[in-house]
Design an enzyme around this catalytic site. Structure first.
Site, mmCIF file in Angstrom:
data_model
loop_
_atom_site.group_PDB
_atom_site.id
_atom_site.type_symbol
_atom_site.label_atom_id
_atom_site.label_comp_id
_atom_site.label_asym_id
_atom_site.label_seq_id
_atom_site.Cartn_x
_atom_site.Cartn_y
_atom_site.Cartn_z
ATOM 1 N N VAL A 131 0.822 -1.048 -0.078
ATOM 2 C CA VAL A 131 -0.043 0.039 0.030
ATOM 3 C C VAL A 131 0.987 1.229 0.062
ATOM 4 O O VAL A 131 1.655 1.462 0.981
ATOM 5 C CB VAL A 131 -1.049 -0.015 1.357
ATOM 6 C CG1 VAL A 131 -1.761 1.136 1.275
ATOM 7 C CG2 VAL A 131 -1.811 -1.195 1.068
ATOM 8 N N PRO A 132 1.114 1.782 -1.168
ATOM 9 C CA PRO A 132 2.342 2.739 -1.302
ATOM 10 C C PRO A 132 1.965 4.121 -0.957
ATOM 11 O O PRO A 132 1.861 5.085 -1.727
ATOM 12 C CB PRO A 132 2.587 2.698 -2.865
ATOM 13 C CG PRO A 132 1.173 2.577 -3.377
ATOM 14 C CD PRO A 132 0.250 1.331 -2.336
ATOM 15 N N CYS A 133 2.200 4.156 0.386
ATOM 16 C CA CYS A 133 2.013 5.478 1.227
ATOM 17 C C CYS A 133 2.960 6.472 0.625
ATOM 18 O O CYS A 133 2.796 7.599 0.845
ATOM 19 C CB CYS A 133 1.642 5.477 2.648
ATOM 20 S SG CYS A 133 2.971 4.711 3.524
ATOM 21 N N HIS A 134 4.238 5.732 0.307
ATOM 22 C CA HIS A 134 5.331 6.677 0.070
ATOM 23 C C HIS A 134 5.026 7.546 -1.153
ATOM 24 O O HIS A 134 5.781 8.609 -1.588
ATOM 25 C CB HIS A 134 6.681 5.897 -0.469
ATOM 26 C CG HIS A 134 6.253 4.930 -1.336
ATOM 27 N ND1 HIS A 134 5.761 3.901 -1.320
ATOM 28 C CD2 HIS A 134 6.916 4.986 -2.766
ATOM 29 C CE1 HIS A 134 5.820 3.029 -2.483
ATOM 30 N NE2 HIS A 134 6.487 3.711 -3.406
ATOM 31 N N ARG A 135 4.039 7.208 -2.005
ATOM 32 C CA ARG A 135 3.514 7.988 -3.291
ATOM 33 C C ARG A 135 3.001 9.123 -2.937
ATOM 34 O O ARG A 135 2.417 10.022 -3.781
ATOM 35 C CB ARG A 135 2.896 7.153 -4.407
ATOM 36 C CG ARG A 135 3.638 6.068 -4.845
ATOM 37 C CD ARG A 135 2.864 4.900 -5.844
ATOM 38 N NE ARG A 135 3.742 3.892 -6.168
ATOM 39 C CZ ARG A 135 3.351 2.906 -6.557
ATOM 40 N NH1 ARG A 135 2.033 2.803 -6.703
ATOM 41 N NH2 ARG A 135 4.123 1.523 -6.650
#
Length: 165
Positions: A131-135
């Site tokens: 779940v790419p919260c880094h994006r």
């Protein structure tokens, strides 16, 4: 009740990426040890090493080799409110190599103006980078905070950007 979770780690250019598994479903992941991930879970768990050829390990190695969609094909599960689930689904819809602001994610889930609540959902995400919260970045374009550190976030963003160009 204590559950048994399998764990595996793969090396990355920054620090190992570790996952905790319930069968083939990732229930926690991040750039720390299996014990650190377990400590973020609400219930106690016994950790057992997963086979290195586990399908999730194969997906992680494919992702690190440049298969942008490899993590999207992995089943993930984490508890959360309906709103958090909507935010996490919206994060998984952000293409690799692209970013969104907290406000853009809030608008995408039908709650314009709820950027702080989106930020809170990102902070509670225990499935990085699946779940790419880094994006998700602040509106000013700065990197912003990341649970696993600014260096890891910058590496993820740079690696995805270079893979998509």
């Amino acid at each position: 009740m204590t559950t048994t979770l399998h764990h595996l780690s793969v090396p990355t250019p920054t620090t190992p990426l570790t996952v905790l598994l319930d069968g083939d479903t990732v229930v926690a992941s991040g750039f720390g040890s299996a014990e650190q991930l377990r400590d973020r879970l609400p219930d106690p768990a016994v950790l057992v090493a997963a086979s290195p050829d586990h399908p999730v390990g194969t997906a992680l190695r494919a992702w690190l080799a440049g298969d942008e969609g490899a993590l999207d094909r992995v089943e993930v599960s984490q508890p959360g409110t309906d709103f958090q689930q909507q935010v996490w689904a919206a994060l998984r819809a952000i293409p690799a190599g692209r970013t969104r602001s907290y406000g853009e994610v809030a608008a995408a889930v039908g709650r314009p103006g709820a950027s702080r609540v989106v930020g809170s959902a990102c902070a509670r995400n225990r499935l990085a980078p699946f779940v790419p919260c880094h994006r998700v970045l602040p509106a000013d374009g700065a990197t912003g905070a990341y649970a696993w550190g600014a260096d890891v976030k910058r590496w993820l963003l740079d690696a995805e950007a270079s893979a998509t160009t």
